[in-house]
Write a protein that holds these residues in place. Structure first.
Motif, PDB file in Angstrom:
ATOM      1  N   ARG A  53       0.810  -1.217   0.000  1.00 47.71           N
ATOM      2  CA  ARG A  53       0.000   0.000   0.000  1.00 47.71           C
ATOM      3  C   ARG A  53       0.845   1.270   0.000  1.00 47.71           C
ATOM      4  NH1 ARG A  53      -4.827  -1.734   4.151  1.00 47.71           N
ATOM      5  NH2 ARG A  53      -6.409  -2.321   2.608  1.00 47.71           N
ATOM      6  N   PRO A  54       1.828   1.397   0.900  1.00 46.60           N
ATOM      7  CA  PRO A  54       2.632   2.635   0.882  1.00 46.60           C
ATOM      8  C   PRO A  54       3.385   2.844  -0.431  1.00 46.60           C
ATOM      9  CG  PRO A  54       2.908   1.482   2.967  1.00 46.60           C
ATOM     10  CD  PRO A  54       2.169   0.547   2.052  1.00 46.60           C
ATOM     11  N   VAL A  55       3.876   1.754  -1.032  1.00 45.92           N
ATOM     12  CA  VAL A  55       4.571   1.871  -2.320  1.00 45.92           C
ATOM     13  C   VAL A  55       3.607   2.345  -3.394  1.00 45.92           C
ATOM     14  CG1 VAL A  55       5.813   0.589  -4.112  1.00 45.92           C
ATOM     15  CG2 VAL A  55       6.256   0.103  -1.699  1.00 45.92           C
ATOM     16  N   THR A  56       2.411   1.786  -3.389  1.00 42.42           N
ATOM     17  CA  THR A  56       1.387   2.175  -4.362  1.00 42.42           C
ATOM     18  C   THR A  56       1.009   3.643  -4.196  1.00 42.42           C
ATOM     19  OG1 THR A  56       0.499  -0.076  -4.370  1.00 42.42           O
ATOM     20  CG2 THR A  56      -0.936   1.664  -5.218  1.00 42.42           C
TER      21      THR A  56
ATOM     22  N   LYS B 264       3.851   5.855  -5.595  1.00 45.94           N
ATOM     23  CA  LYS B 264       4.113   5.772  -7.032  1.00 45.94           C
ATOM     24  C   LYS B 264       2.913   6.103  -7.908  1.00 45.94           C
ATOM     25  CE  LYS B 264       6.613   2.396  -8.678  1.00 45.94           C
ATOM     26  NZ  LYS B 264       7.166   1.036  -8.975  1.00 45.94           N
ATOM     27  N   PHE B 265       1.696   5.809  -7.417  1.00 39.19           N
ATOM     28  CA  PHE B 265       0.563   5.815  -8.333  1.00 39.19           C
ATOM     29  C   PHE B 265      -0.649   6.658  -7.915  1.00 39.19           C
ATOM     30  CE2 PHE B 265       2.624   1.628  -9.021  1.00 39.19           C
ATOM     31  CZ  PHE B 265       3.008   1.806 -10.347  1.00 39.19           C
ATOM     32  N   LEU B 266      -0.664   7.203  -6.708  1.00 37.28           N
ATOM     33  CA  LEU B 266      -1.874   7.875  -6.243  1.00 37.28           C
ATOM     34  C   LEU B 266      -1.652   9.359  -5.992  1.00 37.28           C
ATOM     35  CD1 LEU B 266      -3.378   5.286  -3.727  1.00 37.28           C
ATOM     36  CD2 LEU B 266      -3.641   5.428  -6.208  1.00 37.28           C
ATOM     37  N   PRO B 267      -2.597  10.182  -6.429  1.00 35.80           N
ATOM     38  CA  PRO B 267      -2.526  11.611  -6.110  1.00 35.80           C
ATOM     39  C   PRO B 267      -2.804  11.855  -4.626  1.00 35.80           C
ATOM     40  CG  PRO B 267      -4.549  11.106  -7.290  1.00 35.80           C
ATOM     41  CD  PRO B 267      -3.741   9.856  -7.284  1.00 35.80           C
ATOM     42  N   ALA B 268      -2.499  13.057  -4.181  1.00 36.89           N
ATOM     43  CA  ALA B 268      -2.554  13.370  -2.749  1.00 36.89           C
ATOM     44  C   ALA B 268      -3.941  13.160  -2.145  1.00 36.89           C
ATOM     45  CB  ALA B 268      -2.095  14.808  -2.523  1.00 36.89           C
ATOM     46  N   GLU B 269      -5.001  13.487  -2.902  1.00 32.69           N
ATOM     47  CA  GLU B 269      -6.348  13.390  -2.327  1.00 32.69           C
ATOM     48  C   GLU B 269      -6.752  11.942  -2.048  1.00 32.69           C
ATOM     49  OE1 GLU B 269      -7.117  14.065  -6.860  1.00 32.69           O
ATOM     50  OE2 GLU B 269      -5.639  14.621  -5.330  1.00 32.69           O
ATOM     51  N   VAL B 270      -6.294  11.023  -2.903  1.00 36.95           N
ATOM     52  CA  VAL B 270      -6.599   9.613  -2.679  1.00 36.95           C
ATOM     53  C   VAL B 270      -5.789   9.087  -1.503  1.00 36.95           C
ATOM     54  CG1 VAL B 270      -6.635   7.310  -3.697  1.00 36.95           C
ATOM     55  CG2 VAL B 270      -7.153   9.293  -5.108  1.00 36.95           C
TER      56      VAL B 270
ATOM     57  N   HIS C 219       3.712  -6.740  -9.460  1.00 38.99           N
ATOM     58  CA  HIS C 219       4.725  -6.397 -10.460  1.00 38.99           C
ATOM     59  C   HIS C 219       4.762  -4.904 -10.724  1.00 38.99           C
ATOM     60  CE1 HIS C 219       6.666  -6.253 -14.507  1.00 38.99           C
ATOM     61  NE2 HIS C 219       7.448  -7.136 -13.920  1.00 38.99           N
ATOM     62  N   ALA C 220       3.606  -4.262 -10.756  1.00 42.58           N
ATOM     63  CA  ALA C 220       3.569  -2.821 -10.993  1.00 42.58           C
ATOM     64  C   ALA C 220       4.233  -2.057  -9.857  1.00 42.58           C
ATOM     65  CB  ALA C 220       2.125  -2.355 -11.161  1.00 42.58           C
ATOM     66  N   ALA C 221       4.016  -2.511  -8.634  1.00 45.13           N
ATOM     67  CA  ALA C 221       4.559  -1.812  -7.469  1.00 45.13           C
ATOM     68  C   ALA C 221       6.058  -2.055  -7.294  1.00 45.13           C
ATOM     69  CB  ALA C 221       3.811  -2.241  -6.203  1.00 45.13           C
ATOM     70  N   PHE C 222       6.510  -3.293  -7.507  1.00 44.64           N
ATOM     71  CA  PHE C 222       7.882  -3.643  -7.152  1.00 44.64           C
ATOM     72  C   PHE C 222       8.784  -3.956  -8.341  1.00 44.64           C
ATOM     73  CE2 PHE C 222       5.160  -4.940  -3.544  1.00 44.64           C
ATOM     74  CZ  PHE C 222       5.680  -4.101  -2.582  1.00 44.64           C
ATOM     75  N   GLY C 223       8.206  -4.092  -9.544  1.00 47.89           N
ATOM     76  CA  GLY C 223       9.025  -4.402 -10.697  1.00 47.89           C
ATOM     77  C   GLY C 223       9.677  -5.777 -10.573  1.00 47.89           C
ATOM     78  N   ASP C 224      10.797  -5.937 -11.253  1.00 45.19           N
ATOM     79  CA  ASP C 224      11.471  -7.243 -11.268  1.00 45.19           C
ATOM     80  C   ASP C 224      12.411  -7.405 -10.075  1.00 45.19           C
ATOM     81  OD1 ASP C 224      10.268  -8.219 -13.630  1.00 45.19           O
ATOM     82  OD2 ASP C 224      11.605  -6.977 -14.833  1.00 45.19           O
ATOM     83  N   THR C 225      11.876  -7.184  -8.888  1.00 44.80           N
ATOM     84  CA  THR C 225      12.641  -7.379  -7.671  1.00 44.80           C
ATOM     85  C   THR C 225      12.614  -8.853  -7.277  1.00 44.80           C
ATOM     86  OG1 THR C 225      10.675  -6.861  -6.375  1.00 44.80           O
ATOM     87  CG2 THR C 225      12.187  -5.041  -6.839  1.00 44.80           C
ATOM     88  N   GLN C 226      13.360  -9.188  -6.217  1.00 45.79           N
ATOM     89  CA  GLN C 226      13.433 -10.585  -5.814  1.00 45.79           C
ATOM     90  C   GLN C 226      12.086 -11.128  -5.374  1.00 45.79           C
ATOM     91  OE1 GLN C 226      16.267 -12.420  -6.270  1.00 45.79           O
ATOM     92  NE2 GLN C 226      14.825 -14.100  -5.929  1.00 45.79           N
ATOM     93  N   GLY C 227      11.278 -10.281  -4.694  1.00 45.75           N
ATOM     94  CA  GLY C 227       9.961 -10.729  -4.263  1.00 45.75           C
ATOM     95  C   GLY C 227       9.113 -11.177  -5.437  1.00 45.75           C
TER      96      GLY C 227
END
Length: 249
Positions: free
Chosen positions: A130-133, A136-142, A214-222
């Motif tokens: 959630r914090p990563v999302t 990276k992806f949410l405007p301040a109001e959301v 995948h969108a949040a973390f990309g090609d990381t180890q997780g």
């Protein structure tokens, strides 16, 4: 025309949307080639909009108060309103019988159980994703609405690196148990949950959550650990479902 309600605004791809539950429905609509329009609702608009359309609640709060969540749809062709992603998938099969079935006869219980398990095993990741999302992806109001609804932890991680590592272990282990259900399928066999050459709603529901990771973390180890499950079948399921459920332009 079907109107599909999601949460927003956001910076995800328009054809993906913010909610992974809504995303599964989007995949179903794309696969069936059913035209639709998506409407983004703020957190405080969901309940009032659902009530105004006559959409039933999907669950309830601890005190018994009805709780309204996305996705829900309004179908102007039939006049129907439907809530809950699995219910919507069933409705699409019933209302549009000339399109490919995503819950074939005899698979409802298996698929419903699978979809529940997908979220149950994903849920421990929420404090991390959630914090990563948000960042990276949410405007301040959301972000502010999420904070009011779910607390500070929804927008800012409160976990130590060691705690986050334990969360990833738990999620990977949970999905590993699901992947073991592939049994003796060889590497060349279908990666779809029910086998065959086409995805079912179970694949779409799982891919909705895999896409978020995948969108949040990309090609990381997780992500690599999850994609490798089932001798790589989770990664193949993800790619094959995205290909089969690509939005028609």
């Amino acid at each position: 025309m079907i109107t599909l309600y999601d949460i927003g605004p956001h910076k995800f791809e328009e054809s993906m949307g913010l909610s992974p539950f809504v995303r599964g429905v989007r995949f179903a609509l794309h696969f069936k080639k059913i035209p639709y329009k998506a409407v983004q609702l703020s957190m405080h608009e969901i309940e009032s909009t659902a009530k105004s359309l006559g959409v039933p609640p999907t669950t309830s709060y601890l005190d018994g108060t009805p709780r309204y969540t996305v996705p829900f749809i309004q179908d102007s062709t039939t006049g129907k309103v439907v809530s809950d992603s699995f219910n919507v998938a069933e409705y699409l099969d019933e209302a549009y019988p000339d399109t490919p079935r995503i819950i074939p006869p005899g698979t409802r219980m298996l698929q419903a159980t699978f979809c529940t398990s997908v979220f149950t095993n994903f849920e421990p990741l929420l404090p991390v994703i959630r914090p990563v999302t948000v960042a990276k992806f949410l405007p301040a109001e959301v972000a502010e609405a999420l904070k009011k609804t779910f607390g500070e932890a929804a927008v800012k991680s409160t976990l130590t690196p060691e705690e986050e590592a334990e969360v990833w272990k738990k999620v990977v282990l949970g999905y590993k148990l699901i992947a073991q259900s592939y049994g003796s399928r060889s590497a060349a066999d279908s990666a779809f949950v029910m086998g065959g050459t086409n995805p079912t709603f179970a694949d779409m529901a799982l891919t909705g959550f895999l896409w978020w990771i995948h969108a949040a973390f990309g090609d990381t180890q997780g992500w690599k650990d999850i994609a490798a499950l089932g001798d790589g079948k989770f990664g193949r399921l993800f790619e094959d479902t995205l290909t089969a459920c690509k939005k028609q332009v």
